[in-house]
Design a protein around this motif. Structure first.
Motif, PDB file in Angstrom:
ATOM      1  N   ASP A   8     -74.624  40.472  16.422  1.00  0.00           N
ATOM      2  CA  ASP A   8     -74.948  40.591  17.871  1.00  0.00           C
ATOM      3  C   ASP A   8     -73.234  40.520  18.249  1.00  0.00           C
ATOM      4  O   ASP A   8     -72.119  40.030  18.284  1.00  0.00           O
ATOM      5  CB  ASP A   8     -74.695  38.792  17.821  1.00  0.00           C
ATOM      6  N   SER A   9     -73.482  41.950  18.463  1.00  0.00           N
ATOM      7  CA  SER A   9     -71.796  42.335  19.071  1.00  0.00           C
ATOM      8  C   SER A   9     -70.554  42.069  18.483  1.00  0.00           C
ATOM      9  O   SER A   9     -69.086  41.781  18.477  1.00  0.00           O
ATOM     10  CB  SER A   9     -71.535  42.570  20.371  1.00  0.00           C
ATOM     11  N   VAL A  10     -70.896  42.783  16.970  1.00  0.00           N
ATOM     12  CA  VAL A  10     -69.623  41.832  15.858  1.00  0.00           C
ATOM     13  C   VAL A  10     -68.575  43.203  16.183  1.00  0.00           C
ATOM     14  O   VAL A  10     -69.015  44.532  15.761  1.00  0.00           O
ATOM     15  CB  VAL A  10     -70.047  42.548  14.701  1.00  0.00           C
ATOM     16  N   THR A  11     -67.791  43.181  16.256  1.00  0.00           N
ATOM     17  CA  THR A  11     -65.973  43.987  16.290  1.00  0.00           C
ATOM     18  C   THR A  11     -65.036  43.481  15.030  1.00  0.00           C
ATOM     19  O   THR A  11     -65.265  41.811  14.875  1.00  0.00           O
ATOM     20  CB  THR A  11     -65.118  43.600  17.389  1.00  0.00           C
ATOM     21  N   VAL A  12     -65.014  44.480  14.139  1.00  0.00           N
ATOM     22  CA  VAL A  12     -64.228  43.814  13.302  1.00  0.00           C
ATOM     23  C   VAL A  12     -62.955  44.199  13.022  1.00  0.00           C
ATOM     24  O   VAL A  12     -62.628  45.982  13.005  1.00  0.00           O
ATOM     25  CB  VAL A  12     -64.883  43.956  11.722  1.00  0.00           C
ATOM     26  N   THR A  13     -61.630  44.263  13.426  1.00  0.00           N
ATOM     27  CA  THR A  13     -60.227  45.246  13.569  1.00  0.00           C
ATOM     28  C   THR A  13     -59.610  44.483  11.813  1.00  0.00           C
ATOM     29  O   THR A  13     -59.204  43.884  11.340  1.00  0.00           O
ATOM     30  CB  THR A  13     -59.650  44.596  14.649  1.00  0.00           C
ATOM     31  N   HIS A  17     -54.507  41.847  17.081  1.00  0.00           N
ATOM     32  CA  HIS A  17     -55.110  42.463  17.616  1.00  0.00           C
ATOM     33  C   HIS A  17     -54.973  43.334  18.242  1.00  0.00           C
ATOM     34  O   HIS A  17     -56.032  44.084  18.833  1.00  0.00           O
ATOM     35  CB  HIS A  17     -54.728  41.161  18.863  1.00  0.00           C
ATOM     36  N   ASP A  18     -54.241  44.412  17.942  1.00  0.00           N
ATOM     37  CA  ASP A  18     -53.628  45.410  18.182  1.00  0.00           C
ATOM     38  C   ASP A  18     -54.050  46.874  17.291  1.00  0.00           C
ATOM     39  O   ASP A  18     -53.494  47.872  17.617  1.00  0.00           O
ATOM     40  CB  ASP A  18     -52.922  45.946  19.014  1.00  0.00           C
ATOM     41  N   GLY A  19     -54.641  46.102  16.074  1.00  0.00           N
ATOM     42  CA  GLY A  19     -54.945  47.121  15.284  1.00  0.00           C
ATOM     43  C   GLY A  19     -55.941  47.975  15.246  1.00  0.00           C
ATOM     44  O   GLY A  19     -56.486  48.595  16.017  1.00  0.00           O
ATOM     45  N   HIS A  20     -56.232  48.859  13.882  1.00  0.00           N
ATOM     46  CA  HIS A  20     -56.923  49.186  13.856  1.00  0.00           C
ATOM     47  C   HIS A  20     -59.005  48.572  14.183  1.00  0.00           C
ATOM     48  O   HIS A  20     -59.286  48.136  13.138  1.00  0.00           O
ATOM     49  CB  HIS A  20     -57.206  50.273  12.541  1.00  0.00           C
ATOM     50  N   GLY A  43     -65.094  55.783   6.662  1.00  0.00           N
ATOM     51  CA  GLY A  43     -64.583  55.478   8.028  1.00  0.00           C
ATOM     52  C   GLY A  43     -65.149  55.595   9.311  1.00  0.00           C
ATOM     53  O   GLY A  43     -64.752  54.836   9.978  1.00  0.00           O
ATOM     54  N   SER A  44     -66.595  55.420   8.798  1.00  0.00           N
ATOM     55  CA  SER A  44     -67.713  55.523  10.259  1.00  0.00           C
ATOM     56  C   SER A  44     -67.887  53.526  10.298  1.00  0.00           C
ATOM     57  O   SER A  44     -67.937  53.688  11.348  1.00  0.00           O
ATOM     58  CB  SER A  44     -68.678  56.050   9.604  1.00  0.00           C
ATOM     59  N   GLY A  45     -67.420  53.157   9.729  1.00  0.00           N
ATOM     60  CA  GLY A  45     -67.824  51.623   9.522  1.00  0.00           C
ATOM     61  C   GLY A  45     -68.756  50.704   9.188  1.00  0.00           C
ATOM     62  O   GLY A  45     -68.910  49.633   9.575  1.00  0.00           O
ATOM     63  N   LYS A  46     -69.555  52.228   8.185  1.00  0.00           N
ATOM     64  CA  LYS A  46     -70.632  51.151   7.393  1.00  0.00           C
ATOM     65  C   LYS A  46     -70.295  50.208   6.389  1.00  0.00           C
ATOM     66  O   LYS A  46     -70.724  48.874   6.396  1.00  0.00           O
ATOM     67  CB  LYS A  46     -71.247  52.557   6.852  1.00  0.00           C
ATOM     68  N   ALA A 215     -66.587  54.049  13.922  1.00  0.00           N
ATOM     69  CA  ALA A 215     -66.910  52.753  14.108  1.00  0.00           C
ATOM     70  C   ALA A 215     -67.554  52.312  15.405  1.00  0.00           C
ATOM     71  O   ALA A 215     -67.782  51.099  14.579  1.00  0.00           O
ATOM     72  CB  ALA A 215     -65.367  52.042  14.341  1.00  0.00           C
ATOM     73  N   ARG A 216     -68.348  53.217  15.266  1.00  0.00           N
ATOM     74  CA  ARG A 216     -69.994  52.817  16.324  1.00  0.00           C
ATOM     75  C   ARG A 216     -71.065  52.750  15.725  1.00  0.00           C
ATOM     76  O   ARG A 216     -71.215  53.825  15.114  1.00  0.00           O
ATOM     77  CB  ARG A 216     -69.659  53.299  17.876  1.00  0.00           C
ATOM     78  N   LEU A 217     -72.203  52.407  16.476  1.00  0.00           N
ATOM     79  CA  LEU A 217     -74.150  53.188  16.176  1.00  0.00           C
ATOM     80  C   LEU A 217     -73.248  54.136  16.556  1.00  0.00           C
ATOM     81  O   LEU A 217     -74.090  53.906  18.047  1.00  0.00           O
ATOM     82  CB  LEU A 217     -74.603  51.981  16.061  1.00  0.00           C
ATOM     83  N   GLN A 218     -74.321  54.488  16.394  1.00  0.00           N
ATOM     84  CA  GLN A 218     -74.509  56.210  16.814  1.00  0.00           C
ATOM     85  C   GLN A 218     -75.738  56.313  17.428  1.00  0.00           C
ATOM     86  O   GLN A 218     -76.250  56.984  18.735  1.00  0.00           O
ATOM     87  CB  GLN A 218     -74.327  57.678  16.367  1.00  0.00           C
ATOM     88  N   ASP A 219     -76.698  55.944  16.500  1.00  0.00           N
ATOM     89  CA  ASP A 219     -78.357  56.118  16.557  1.00  0.00           C
ATOM     90  C   ASP A 219     -78.418  55.130  15.730  1.00  0.00           C
ATOM     91  O   ASP A 219     -78.560  54.956  14.657  1.00  0.00           O
ATOM     92  CB  ASP A 219     -78.458  57.826  16.179  1.00  0.00           C
TER      93      ASP A 219
END
Length: 353
Positions: A8-13, A17-20, A43-46, A215-219
């Motif tokens: 559910d709208s998961v973001t990992v850094t 706060h200003d990191g990768h 490096g795609s986030g998978k 880092a994003r879902l493309q399809d």
């Protein structure tokens, strides 16, 4: 147990706060009993997504659900998941049966139940006869089977597989793919999240594939959908191999190298920049519909096929044709063709996400 997974709208850094940003607002659902492959380059986030489910990384925002449980704040051992990683992670000083029993003991399964659960898990992966051996006495493929048995022994609702076959040679990978497909049939209630950069693994095993990049879902879609009718240039290039050819769009046709080609132009306006996607194995040699004339720049023999590289109007078109007794010569003019229904028109530059 019948558990799915929901991001559910998961973001990992990483790095504050200003990191990768390793995972950017991922919304994705793995249905109960489904095999979902996370496919993408390094490096795609998978892998970060998989680690968020496992509990090894904590999202900066968003929530992770297993079934109807919000597990975002739970430690890994309380999530009821099995996990298999690339390097197997077997304990070298423990026998096979002791390795498989490890998770059961950690879960405090009654001592009397452990031998039967271990035996069941080893039989499931065809390793029942190796229970008393040590990991050093096993091949790489056998070690991977033991790692899978250890993950399955706890009877998880969710199984996480992180590049589980990448350390194996090609022949072993093929055999393990068949074994994993069989396991999926025999464990229809287990949801599987499978991380890989190998398109063959994803196409072979997955019910659906989530394509990741930057880092994003493309399809996301079934293997057939993503292969036959990709929605973005990135999907077309990463799921299978594709010709991606810049074309000028007309009314119900496109032009390439002076040739007018009939393809469906739905959703792409006449005059717009667009990219024509055609799989090389769907391009034939010789006259036919949507004929393209060009000169051969390279010929590769691939056993059952020849791959031809043909320059057409400044673009190189790849064609995989059945092995030719006399392939065309470099510089020779040839005609290629493809069926109108085999061309997919993509709005130029669309990457998804």
């Amino acid at each position: 147990m019948n558990s799915g997974i929901r991001f559910d709208s998961v973001t990992v850094t990483y790095g504050g706060h200003d990191g990768h940003t390793a995972l950017d607002a991922l919304d994705l659902t793995v249905e109960p009993g489904e095999v979902m492959a996370l496919l993408g380059p390094s490096g795609s986030g998978k892998t970060t997504a998989l680690r968020a489910v496992a509990g090894f990384v904590r999202p900066a925002s968003g929530r992770v659900f297993i079934g109807d449980r919000d597990v975002t704040a739970l430690p890994p051992h309380r999530r009821g998941i099995g996990m298999v990683v690339q390097q197997y992670a077997l304990f070298p000083h423990l026998r096979v049966d002791e390795n498989v029993a490890f998770g059961l003991k950690a879960q405090k399964v009654p001592k009397a139940d452990v031998p039967g659960r271990v035996a069941d898990a080893l039989e499931l992966v065809g390793m029942g006869a190796y229970a008393k051996r040590y990991p050093r006495e096993l091949s790489g493929g056998q070690q991977q089977r033991v790692a899978i048995a250890r993950a399955l022994a706890i009877r998880p609702g969710v199984l996480l597989l992180d590049e589980p076959l990448s350390a194996l040679d090609a022949q072993l990978r093929s055999g393990m793919l068949a074994e994993l497909a069989r396991l999926h049939r025999e464990l229809p209630d287990v949801s599987i999240l499978y991380v890989t950069h190998d398109q063959v693994e994803a196409l072979t095993l997955a019910d659906r594939i989530a394509v990741m990049d930057r880092a994003r879902l493309q399809d996301c879609g079934t293997p057939q959908e993503l292969y036959r009718r990709p929605r973005t240039e990135f999907t077309a290039s990463f799921v299978g191999n594709a010709n991606l050819l810049p074309v000028a769009v007309g009314e119900g046709s496109v032009s390439l190298g002076g040739a007018e080609l009939k393809v469906a132009t739905d959703g792409v306006a006449a005059g717009a920049a667009a990219t024509l996607c055609v799989r090389p194995h769907l391009v034939g040699l010789g006259p036919g519909p949507n004929a393209l004339t060009g000169r051969v720049t390279e010929v590769q023999w691939r056993g059952a096929t020849h791959r031809l590289f043909v320059e057409v109007g400044g673009q190189v078109v790849k064609a995989d044709v059945r092995e030719l007794r006399q392939p065309p010569l470099l510089g020779e003019e040839v005609v290629l063709h493809f069926a109108p229904e085999d061309g997919v028109l993509l709005a130029a530059g669309v990457r998804g996400g």
